[in-house]
Design a protein around this motif. Structure first.
Motif, PDB file in Angstrom:
ATOM      1  N   ASP A  51       8.356 -10.092  -6.336  1.00 13.85           N
ATOM      2  CA  ASP A  51       8.217 -11.140  -5.323  1.00 13.85           C
ATOM      3  C   ASP A  51       9.260 -12.215  -5.569  1.00 13.85           C
ATOM      4  N   PHE A  52       9.702 -12.846  -4.496  1.00 16.99           N
ATOM      5  CA  PHE A  52      10.624 -13.974  -4.628  1.00 16.99           C
ATOM      6  C   PHE A  52      10.572 -14.821  -3.365  1.00 16.99           C
ATOM      7  N   ARG A  53      10.876 -16.100  -3.531  1.00 17.33           N
ATOM      8  CA  ARG A  53      10.950 -17.033  -2.417  1.00 17.33           C
ATOM      9  C   ARG A  53      12.002 -18.093  -2.738  1.00 17.33           C
ATOM     10  N   GLY A  54      12.578 -18.678  -1.687  1.00 19.91           N
ATOM     11  CA  GLY A  54      13.501 -19.787  -1.903  1.00 19.91           C
ATOM     12  C   GLY A  54      14.951 -19.446  -1.620  1.00 19.91           C
ATOM     13  N   ASN A  55      15.854 -20.133  -2.292  1.00 19.72           N
ATOM     14  CA  ASN A  55      17.292 -20.005  -2.077  1.00 19.72           C
ATOM     15  C   ASN A  55      17.759 -18.613  -2.487  1.00 19.72           C
ATOM     16  N   ILE A  56      18.108 -17.779  -1.515  1.00 24.44           N
ATOM     17  CA  ILE A  56      18.409 -16.378  -1.785  1.00 24.44           C
ATOM     18  C   ILE A  56      19.639 -16.213  -2.669  1.00 24.44           C
TER      19      ILE A  56
END
Length: 295
Positions: free
Chosen positions: A33-38
């Motif tokens: 999972d990841f979120r934010g500034n790609i």
């Protein structure tokens, strides 16, 4: 103690959130999972993947990041519709060693799939009265671990360890087992992600002497029924691409082939390619009338 070790990685700051796992046994880095500034996320993943043990990087991505990851050299290998709370999930990979990238079995696996698709669907078999189908309990961990140890010479997680099975049960994994005179002859599990409301059907095994009895169809249908009770409708499974039997079971249960993860994990007797199959469990009861709302 199991040699199938790994380490959770997590970074959380004002710009990004990344949840990953260093899988030493299967020589891969998994980003769940990841979120934010790609841009910062990709830089973080690239830095983590420089470790000597990493031969393959796997990222589970939402659709909005698909093109950016592919522009950075990640290859789309599979997808799971509805993975992220109804939004589609994509499995993208990058390889650090050419031997891990090359697959000598790819064409054979394509041929197995062609045979699976030509196979006519079979009806579920009625269980004999001497068989017991039930949800496993913590007290079954020892027997389950021994069963899996007898069936699988090699497996990507330490399922031969009863402590591992107990940990799985306590962290949202549901095991279903089939017994004959108190002895386990088949088992499967549903590893539930309650954050994103999906479940992976996994740990599917039948004793060699009991195969071709259609038991896995029944086990998985029971797991699906349990998932629907919990309002989890995204079900998927990752099966050995060289296994006609397991791929045929999933096809028979109306799962749809969604891609192949190349040289994905240690299973059976070596690192193998794995087919991804998915199913929308909400369609199972779509023809039934909706119940009246509670007053």
């Amino acid at each position: 103690m199991s040699t199938k070790t790994g380490k959770a990685l997590r970074i959380k700051n004002q710009a990004i959130y990344v949840d990953a796992y260093e899988d030493y046994y299967n020589k891969r880095l998994k980003v769940d999972d990841f979120r934010g500034n790609i841009k910062q996320i990709i830089e973080t993943i690239e830095e983590w993947s420089k470790q000597p043990f990493v031969e393959k990087v796997i990222i589970k991505s939402r659709p909005e990041h698909l093109s950016t990851l592919m522009e950075r050299g990640f290859l789309l290998e599979a997808s799971v519709p509805g993975y992220f709370l109804g939004g589609d999930g994509y499995f993208l990979c990058k390889y650090r060693k050419v031997d891990r990238y090359n697959s000598d079995s790819w064409c054979e696996e394509d041929s197995i799939l062609d045979t699976v698709w030509q196979k006519k669907n079979q009806k579920d078999v009625l269980l004999d009265s001497n068989l017991t189908l039930r949800v496993a309990k913590i007290s079954d961990a020892q027997a389950l671990s021994q069963f899996y140890k007898d069936v699988f010479p090699i497996y990507p997680v330490p399922i031969e360890d009863p402590n591992f099975i107990m940990e799985q049960m306590e962290s949202n994994t549901l095991f279903m087992l089939l017994e004959e005179k108190g002895e386990i002859i088949a088992a499967a599990s549903a590893e539930m992600n309650k954050t994103y409301r999906n479940a992976e059907i996994t740990d599917c095994a039948t004793s060699p002497s009991k195969r071709k009895g259609g038991y896995m169809n029944t086990l998985i249908r029971e797991l699906e029924a349990e998932l629907v009770k919990k309002q989890i409708y995204c079900s998927y499974s990752i099966a050995r691409a060289l296994s006609f039997g397991m791929n045929a079971v999933l096809h028979n249960l109306d799962y749809t082939y969604k891609g192949r993860l190349k040289n994905n994990c240690n299973i059976f007797d070596k690192i193998e390619d794995m087919n991804v199959w998915s199913k929308d469990l909400s369609l199972m009861n779509a023809q039934k009338p909706a119940p009246n709302a509670e007053k």
